[in-house]
Design an enzyme around this catalytic site. Structure first.
Site, PDB file in Angstrom:
ATOM      1  N   CYS A   2       0.864  -1.182   0.000  1.00 55.99           N
ATOM      2  CA  CYS A   2       0.000   0.000   0.000  1.00 55.99           C
ATOM      3  C   CYS A   2       0.897   1.228   0.000  1.00 55.99           C
ATOM      4  O   CYS A   2       2.114   1.126   0.064  1.00 55.99           O
ATOM      5  CB  CYS A   2      -0.871   0.013   1.250  1.00 55.99           C
ATOM      6  SG  CYS A   2      -1.865  -1.471   1.441  1.00 55.99           S
ATOM      7  N   ARG A  27       1.323   1.759  -5.946  1.00 53.70           N
ATOM      8  CA  ARG A  27       1.526   0.837  -4.818  1.00 53.70           C
ATOM      9  C   ARG A  27       0.216   0.195  -4.407  1.00 53.70           C
ATOM     10  O   ARG A  27       0.189  -0.736  -3.601  1.00 53.70           O
ATOM     11  CB  ARG A  27       2.146   1.570  -3.631  1.00 53.70           C
ATOM     12  CG  ARG A  27       3.510   2.183  -3.886  1.00 53.70           C
ATOM     13  CD  ARG A  27       4.049   2.815  -2.635  1.00 53.70           C
ATOM     14  NE  ARG A  27       4.181   1.834  -1.594  1.00 53.70           N
ATOM     15  CZ  ARG A  27       5.223   1.018  -1.453  1.00 53.70           C
ATOM     16  NH1 ARG A  27       6.224   1.080  -2.325  1.00 53.70           N
ATOM     17  NH2 ARG A  27       5.291   0.135  -0.500  1.00 53.70           N
ATOM     18  N   TRP A  76      -3.806  -1.762  -1.341  1.00 57.99           N
ATOM     19  CA  TRP A  76      -3.783  -2.974  -2.164  1.00 57.99           C
ATOM     20  C   TRP A  76      -4.136  -4.106  -1.195  1.00 57.99           C
ATOM     21  O   TRP A  76      -3.300  -4.516  -0.381  1.00 57.99           O
ATOM     22  CB  TRP A  76      -2.404  -3.187  -2.775  1.00 57.99           C
ATOM     23  CG  TRP A  76      -2.346  -4.352  -3.703  1.00 57.99           C
ATOM     24  CD1 TRP A  76      -1.994  -5.639  -3.388  1.00 57.99           C
ATOM     25  CD2 TRP A  76      -2.641  -4.368  -5.089  1.00 57.99           C
ATOM     26  NE1 TRP A  76      -2.047  -6.436  -4.483  1.00 57.99           N
ATOM     27  CE2 TRP A  76      -2.441  -5.686  -5.560  1.00 57.99           C
ATOM     28  CE3 TRP A  76      -3.042  -3.410  -5.999  1.00 57.99           C
ATOM     29  CZ2 TRP A  76      -2.633  -6.055  -6.885  1.00 57.99           C
ATOM     30  CZ3 TRP A  76      -3.222  -3.779  -7.320  1.00 57.99           C
ATOM     31  CH2 TRP A  76      -3.035  -5.072  -7.746  1.00 57.99           C
ATOM     32  N   ASN A 102       1.088   0.128   6.042  1.00 55.33           N
ATOM     33  CA  ASN A 102       1.501  -0.606   4.839  1.00 55.33           C
ATOM     34  C   ASN A 102       2.309  -1.806   5.323  1.00 55.33           C
ATOM     35  O   ASN A 102       3.294  -1.647   6.034  1.00 55.33           O
ATOM     36  CB  ASN A 102       2.356   0.263   3.926  1.00 55.33           C
ATOM     37  CG  ASN A 102       2.965  -0.571   2.802  1.00 55.33           C
ATOM     38  OD1 ASN A 102       2.350  -1.540   2.356  1.00 55.33           O
ATOM     39  ND2 ASN A 102       4.173  -0.232   2.378  1.00 55.33           N
ATOM     40  N   GLY A 103       1.864  -3.008   4.968  1.00 54.31           N
ATOM     41  CA  GLY A 103       2.603  -4.207   5.372  1.00 54.31           C
ATOM     42  C   GLY A 103       1.620  -5.320   5.733  1.00 54.31           C
ATOM     43  O   GLY A 103       0.444  -5.275   5.376  1.00 54.31           O
ATOM     44  N   GLU A 489       9.158 -19.425 -20.042  1.00 55.76           N
ATOM     45  CA  GLU A 489       9.011 -18.075 -19.456  1.00 55.76           C
ATOM     46  C   GLU A 489      10.120 -17.155 -19.943  1.00 55.76           C
ATOM     47  O   GLU A 489       9.878 -16.004 -20.299  1.00 55.76           O
ATOM     48  CB  GLU A 489       8.974 -18.157 -17.936  1.00 55.76           C
ATOM     49  CG  GLU A 489       8.875 -16.813 -17.241  1.00 55.76           C
ATOM     50  CD  GLU A 489       7.634 -15.994 -17.648  1.00 55.76           C
ATOM     51  OE1 GLU A 489       6.726 -16.546 -18.310  1.00 55.76           O
ATOM     52  OE2 GLU A 489       7.608 -14.799 -17.326  1.00 55.76           O
ATOM     53  N   LYS A 493       9.537 -13.619 -21.983  1.00 54.63           N
ATOM     54  CA  LYS A 493      10.090 -12.355 -21.499  1.00 54.63           C
ATOM     55  C   LYS A 493      10.848 -11.643 -22.613  1.00 54.63           C
ATOM     56  O   LYS A 493      10.732 -10.447 -22.805  1.00 54.63           O
ATOM     57  CB  LYS A 493      11.013 -12.609 -20.297  1.00 54.63           C
ATOM     58  CG  LYS A 493      10.281 -12.981 -19.035  1.00 54.63           C
ATOM     59  CD  LYS A 493       9.715 -11.805 -18.291  1.00 54.63           C
ATOM     60  CE  LYS A 493       8.279 -11.459 -18.481  1.00 54.63           C
ATOM     61  NZ  LYS A 493       7.231 -12.403 -18.485  1.00 54.63           N
ATOM     62  N   GLU A 496       8.298 -10.572 -25.645  1.00 56.70           N
ATOM     63  CA  GLU A 496       7.255  -9.550 -25.428  1.00 56.70           C
ATOM     64  C   GLU A 496       7.828  -8.161 -25.194  1.00 56.70           C
ATOM     65  O   GLU A 496       7.146  -7.173 -25.438  1.00 56.70           O
ATOM     66  CB  GLU A 496       6.314  -9.945 -24.300  1.00 56.70           C
ATOM     67  CG  GLU A 496       6.913  -9.989 -22.913  1.00 56.70           C
ATOM     68  CD  GLU A 496       5.869 -10.329 -21.853  1.00 56.70           C
ATOM     69  OE1 GLU A 496       4.711  -9.932 -21.992  1.00 56.70           O
ATOM     70  OE2 GLU A 496       6.222 -11.010 -20.882  1.00 56.70           O
ATOM     71  N   HIS A 512      14.261 -33.381 -33.420  1.00 54.46           N
ATOM     72  CA  HIS A 512      13.072 -33.751 -34.198  1.00 54.46           C
ATOM     73  C   HIS A 512      12.626 -32.624 -35.129  1.00 54.46           C
ATOM     74  O   HIS A 512      11.448 -32.486 -35.418  1.00 54.46           O
ATOM     75  CB  HIS A 512      11.946 -34.167 -33.246  1.00 54.46           C
ATOM     76  CG  HIS A 512      12.312 -35.337 -32.403  1.00 54.46           C
ATOM     77  ND1 HIS A 512      12.398 -36.619 -32.896  1.00 54.46           N
ATOM     78  CD2 HIS A 512      12.705 -35.417 -31.110  1.00 54.46           C
ATOM     79  CE1 HIS A 512      12.765 -37.442 -31.938  1.00 54.46           C
ATOM     80  NE2 HIS A 512      12.968 -36.735 -30.851  1.00 54.46           N
ATOM     81  N   LYS A 611      -1.724  -5.079 -19.866  1.00 48.76           N
ATOM     82  CA  LYS A 611      -1.359  -5.757 -18.611  1.00 48.76           C
ATOM     83  C   LYS A 611      -2.372  -6.856 -18.285  1.00 48.76           C
ATOM     84  O   LYS A 611      -2.029  -7.868 -17.729  1.00 48.76           O
ATOM     85  CB  LYS A 611      -1.281  -4.759 -17.460  1.00 48.76           C
ATOM     86  CG  LYS A 611      -0.836  -5.366 -16.133  1.00 48.76           C
ATOM     87  CD  LYS A 611       0.537  -6.030 -16.239  1.00 48.76           C
ATOM     88  CE  LYS A 611       0.943  -6.714 -14.959  1.00 48.76           C
ATOM     89  NZ  LYS A 611       2.172  -7.549 -15.126  1.00 48.76           N
TER      90      LYS A 611
HETATM   91  C1  AGP Z   1       3.392 -11.995 -19.027  1.00 51.17           C
HETATM   92  O1  AGP Z   1       4.617 -11.257 -19.012  1.00 51.17           O
HETATM   93  C2  AGP Z   1       2.397 -11.384 -19.969  1.00 51.17           C
HETATM   94  N1  AGP Z   1       2.148 -10.042 -19.630  1.00 51.17           N
HETATM   95  C3  AGP Z   1       1.146 -12.233 -20.153  1.00 51.17           C
HETATM   96  O2  AGP Z   1       1.540 -13.440 -20.752  1.00 51.17           O
HETATM   97  C4  AGP Z   1       0.349 -12.583 -18.865  1.00 51.17           C
HETATM   98  O3  AGP Z   1       1.070 -13.490 -18.098  1.00 51.17           O
HETATM   99  C5  AGP Z   1      -0.971 -13.242 -19.320  1.00 51.17           C
HETATM  100  O4  AGP Z   1      -1.698 -12.298 -20.084  1.00 51.17           O
HETATM  101  C6  AGP Z   1      -1.828 -13.711 -18.135  1.00 51.17           C
HETATM  102  O5  AGP Z   1      -2.221 -12.604 -17.370  1.00 51.17           O
HETATM  103  P1  AGP Z   1      -2.875 -12.889 -15.912  1.00 51.17           P
HETATM  104  O6  AGP Z   1      -1.823 -13.563 -15.097  1.00 51.17           O
HETATM  105  O7  AGP Z   1      -3.249 -11.535 -15.386  1.00 51.17           O
HETATM  106  O8  AGP Z   1      -4.059 -13.775 -16.132  1.00 51.17           O
END
Ligand code: AGP
Length: 616
Positions: A2, A27, A76, A102-103, A489, A493, A496, A512, A611
């Site tokens: 928070c 935050r 939050w 906050n905590g 992953e 990273k 994207e 393969h 996001k």
């Molecule tokens: C991850 O870096 C991406 N921004 C994206 O793949 C994300 O993980 C995916 O859209 C799922 O989002 P969520 O965890 O909010 O469901």
């Protein structure tokens, strides 16, 4: 996580509090509130659910709340859903003490029970209300001053806090205390400030002091006094802030992503703490944090994990970990596929939906599909009160705090922790894990934060490596077992945020087909943290090397022979191999970040992405 602010001086406090909170919305932003005192009149408390703009409208931009001494909070939710009643500031029963926090107070339940035995009443579901009333309790029980009452509270609570408190008997004064949560004091002319981060106060002063753990301070218009836990006065060095306001919101980091990468040790520590109980030597998973019972877990005969993107990659890691620790079959499904394939489930299937935002449309639809088929649904989310959290039969809240960067890092890492804990809980319920084994796993899991800190301390080496490949066009990530999941992953990273095409491959799969793509200079990143699969993956590295690849080997300290094969090596500390993905992902996050920065791209807001993908 928070945000807290405070001011005591001669100007109208409310507008300044709102301004400060607006700089801390990253935050937390599910609810907010202020408490302002005009001289020795009773403080006015105004709270609102939703973004800060709701509170601002409610107070006419602060103009309707008079007074020059006040505190403010943007929330939050970690304990108690987002609501006006759960928003801070919290007030003791007779209004004697008003505070913001906050905590996380880990032992808030036992303290709440204690206070109820002393006739306290509770109106919220928050741990913060308990902290405020505990201060009031000690203040009255021992007939002591604010500093001593707060000190007694600090000794009694377990957890983390940045507290700001006002006492009815002490108009024009704000008291603060800190342990683990950030707190900065701003020094002005005839006015003084407090904030969770520099952005909250930088508009009014660039002269600050920092409160250390287990320290307190008393703020008045004329000055600030600092105290240690014994109540003795201490001195503080004044620091001059030379950040600009934009940098300050990122805590001095260039981007939210690198800030959030660095927040991983702390939020992992918080998330582990919220999911375990007991004392060292006999710790176990706190099933209540999952909303599950041992009976329910015992009745599970298969698990389906469904999610999108990075959350799906968490599921891929979890599949190996859960099956290894529990022998319960686990299937991982992309939510966008799961929701349309008429999944074959039974009431003995536990469906786990992983989602940072808790709003991803495909994951929400998958959850509803599973629920309609009669399965128990468990949500692993980072936003309390989110749609997925509300629709699931039970949920576990990761404590990553608000994640601003589109590319997830700290939320991913706390989701991994949640799945490790679920695996341990299931293993105990199924009898495949003895209590002593769970204790040992928890003890090792608690070393992950410091091991990540070690990796971060060597980030410049990865930055140098990234600079060599900023112009790469194709990158391959290869690994076996959980290392393959980590490759997924790492590849995402990179893709994207740097817009470089990359692919993650199970190392044994290369021959393969894909190996035809390997040619001179192609970067291949091999992840090798699993001892049983190490030699196999080294062989795959030799295969690509012999075809001209430039190989980066990411493995654990001790596997120094990798240097005979790889062109560049990254070492991470040893840990229980189930938890290795929590370490190997950090260099992969850093590689993606540094390459994106080298290319001058918008790291926090990459093109075409959002996001939270709340549409199909
Ligand atoms: C991850 O870096 C991406 N921004 C994206 O793949 C994300 O993980 C995916 O859209 C799922 O989002 P969520 O965890 O909010 O469901």
């Amino acid at each position: 996580m928070c945000g807290i602010v405070g001011i005591v001086g001669k100007r109208a406090a409310a507008p300044i509090l709102l301004e400060g909170l607006s700089k801390l919305e990253y935050r937390g932003y599910d609810s907010a509130g202020i408490a302002v005192r005009d001289g020795d009149k009773k403080p006015v408390v105004v709270k609102a659910k939703g973004r800060l703009s709701v509170l601002s409208e409610k107070t006419d931009g602060g103009k309707s709340v008079k007074g020059s001494c006040g505190i403010g909070h943007t929330r939050w939710a970690t304990h108690g859903e987002p609501s006006e009643i759960n928003a801070h500031p919290h007030v003791s029963d007779d209004g004697n003490v008003i505070g913001i926090h906050n905590g996380i107070i880990e032992n808030y339940q036992e303290l709440r029970d204690k206070l109820i035995r002393h006739d306290y009443k509770f109106y919220s579901g928050t741990d913060s209300e308990v902290a405020v009333k505990l201060i009031d309790y000690y203040y009255k029980k021992y007939q002591i001053g604010p500093i001593d009452a707060i000190a007694k509270t600090m000794v009694r609570v377990r957890g983390s806090y940045a507290l700001a408190v006002m006492f009815e008997d002490y108009p024009g004064e704000i008291y603060v205390a800190r342990k683990d949560s950030p707190l900065v004091i701003g020094l002005g002319e005839g006015e003084n400030f407090l904030g969770s981060d520099v952005p909250a106060i930088l508009k009014y002063t660039d002269h600050v002091t920092y409160i250390n753990d287990m320290e307190m301070a008393r703020l008045t218009a004329d000055g600030v006094e600092y105290y240690n836990l014994d109540g003795d006065k201490i001195e503080k060095e004044v620091v001059l802030i030379d950040w600009d306001a934009a940098a300050a919101e990122k805590g001095g980091y260039e981007h939210f992503m690198i800030k959030e990468i660095h927040e991983q040790p702390g939020v992992i520590r918080d998330t582990i703490g919220s999911g375990i109980k007991g004392e060292p030597g006999s710790r176990t998973v706190n099933l209540e944090s999952f909303g599950l019972t041992a009976e329910q877990l015992k009745g599970v005969d298969n698990i389906v994990i469904t999610a999108c993107g990075s959350a799906y990659h968490v599921g891929m890691v979890a599949q190996y970990v859960i099956e290894d620790l529990t022998r319960v079959p686990v299937r991982v499904e992309l939510a966008s596929e799961f929701r349309y394939r008429q999944p074959i489930l039974s009431e003995k299937t536990l469906v786990v939906v992983i989602s940072q935002s808790g709003e991803t449309a495909d994951s929400l639809a998958a959850l509803r599909e599973a629920r309609d088929l009669g399965c128990h649904t468990l949500a692993i989310v980072n936003v309390m009160g989110s749609s997925i959290a509300r629709d699931a039969d039970s949920s576990f809240l990761t404590l990553a705090g608000p994640e601003i960067s589109v590319a997830t890092t700290k939320a991913y890492s706390t989701q991994l922790v949640a799945m490790y804990l679920l695996a341990m809980a299931l293993g105990e319920a199924k009898g495949t894990l003895e209590p002593a084994e769970t204790e040992a796993l928890i003890a090792e899991l608690l070393t992950i934060p410091e091991k990540i800190e070690k990796i971060l301390s060597e980030k410049e080496r990865i930055q140098w490596f990234a600079s060599k490949f900023a112009s790469a066009r194709d990158v391959f990530y290869i690994g076996r077992g959980v290392d393959y999941a980590s490759c997924l992953e790492g590849s995402l990273k990179l893709k994207e945020i740097s817009y470089i095409h990359s692919e993650a491959y199970a190392a044994g799969e290369l021959k393969h087909g894909t190996i035809s793509l390997i040619e001179e200079g192609i970067l291949v990143i091999g992840v090798l943290t699993q001892s049983a699969l190490y030699e196999k993956t080294v062989s795959n590295i030799v295969e690509v090397k012999s075809r001209g690849a430039y190989v980066c080997g990411l493995t654990t300290y001790g596997n120094y022979d990798i240097e005979d094969t790889a062109d560049f090596t990254v070492f991470v500390p040893k840990t229980d191999e189930h938890f290795a993905p929590s370490l190997s992902v950090v260099p992969l996050q850093l590689m993606g970040y540094y390459i994106s920065v080298m290319k001058g791209l918008d790291v926090d807001k990459p093109r075409n992405l959002a996001k939270s993908v709340t549409v199909e």
